[in-house]
Scaffold this active site. Structure first.
Site, short mmCIF file in Angstrom:
data_model
loop_
_atom_site.label_atom_id
_atom_site.label_comp_id
_atom_site.label_asym_id
_atom_site.label_seq_id
_atom_site.Cartn_x
_atom_site.Cartn_y
_atom_site.Cartn_z
N CYS A 87 -0.27 -6.51 3.08
CA CYS A 87 0.67 -5.47 2.67
C CYS A 87 0.31 -5.06 1.25
O CYS A 87 0.44 -5.86 0.31
CB CYS A 87 2.11 -5.98 2.75
SG CYS A 87 3.34 -4.76 2.21
N CYS A 230 3.66 2.73 2.33
CA CYS A 230 2.78 1.70 2.87
C CYS A 230 1.49 1.74 2.06
O CYS A 230 0.78 2.75 2.09
CB CYS A 230 2.51 1.93 4.35
SG CYS A 230 1.31 0.77 5.06
#
Length: 292
Positions: A87, A230
């Site tokens: 991530c 993201c």
């Protein structure tokens, strides 16, 4: 019923429940992760991040084989409880969490290796946030057709792997981007075996200003749904746009997401081209919650 000390953190609106578990003793169930991330009955987040010493879990020991200095492992879980390889926003917030809790020292300009399921990632602290070397990237997954709710026709996507899988779709206008309903999972044909994050991208006009490429995007994250940002998706979107734009396209990009802007750059290394991500990180509040 045990209590969990946690910190809420965010990077460009991508938010997380973080907690320290150096000894690797707190292994949350999928149901517990879902409860923590619930925005109505829980704390609310796009995922959970456990800070665990790499020596205490198998994935961390694998990271230590890659880099013996990767003392800490980022154990990231999606909203549904599934583990994620990497991530890009989370690793910046994770690093700030380690700093603020006295688990590491990292002055501006210094770099630290962090273990992830995608391998070791180097994070550098800057004056305004953090820069992450996401490592090598590759075209992967071909060009599946993508169907998203309220987009009139299926669109070809481009599969890109930056440690986790993405499919990037180019749209013609920001109006079209706004119309897409990403509360529903986009359908991919063929469907990747492990699924993929899906990015919808609109190139700016002009695309390049002062040597920097500009794009706007939205994302549906595998296992979490639509999020405000993201990090790895921003990197994949910039890589895809550069691929489509051809040899004259820049290697520096500014990616605008609903939660803010991220910087992406591509740079050569001895083992091939890497992609880097830069952006802010913030710890919002601390608390204690009872685990069911």
């Amino acid at each position: 019923m045990a209590d969990l000390q946690f910190t809420k953190g965010q990077g460009t609106g991508n938010d997380f429940v973080l907690f320290a578990d150096p000894a690797g003793e707190i292994d949350l169930t999928d149901t517990q992760v879902q409860a923590l991330c619930d925005r109505h009955f829980g704390i609310g987040a796009d995922g959970t991040i456990r800070a665990v010493l790499s020596t205490r879990i198998p994935e961390g020991r694998a990271a230590l084989e890659e880099d013996p200095d990767a003392e800490w492992f980022m154990d990231y879980r999606n909203v549904d409880g599934s583990p994620a390889e990497m991530c890009g926003n989370g690793i910046r917030v994770f690093t700030l969490f380690l700093i603020e809790n006295g688990l590491i020292e990292l002055p501006p300009g210094r770099t630290i290796p962090i273990g992830t399921r995608a391998g070791v990632r180097d994070v550098q602290r800057s004056g305004s946030g953090f820069q992450v070397d996401l490592g090598r990237w590759e075209l992967a997954g071909g060009e599946p057709l993508v169907r998203a709710k309220d987009l009139q026709v299926a669109r070809p996507g481009l599969g890109i792997d930056v440690g986790n899988p993405h499919v990037v779709v180019a749209l013609s206008s920001e109006d079209e981007l706004a119309e897409a309903d990403l509360a529903f999972v986009p359908q991919l044909d063929p469907e990747p075996a492990a699924g993929a994050n899906v990015e919808l991208v609109v190139p700016a006009d002009p695309l390049v200003v002062d040597g920097v490429g500009h794009i706007t995007m939205r994302v549906h994250e595998r296992g979490s749904g639509e999020t405000l940002s993201c990090g790895t998706g921003a990197a994949a979107a910039a890589l895809a746009t550069r691929h489509w734009a051809g040899a004259a396209a820049p290697h520096q990009w500014r990616v605008q997401l609903p939660g803010g802007a991220l910087g992406v750059r591509m740079f050569p290394t001895e083992d091939g081209e890497h992609v880097g991500l830069s952006g802010p990180a913030e710890l919002v509040f601390d608390g204690v919650v009872a685990l069911a």
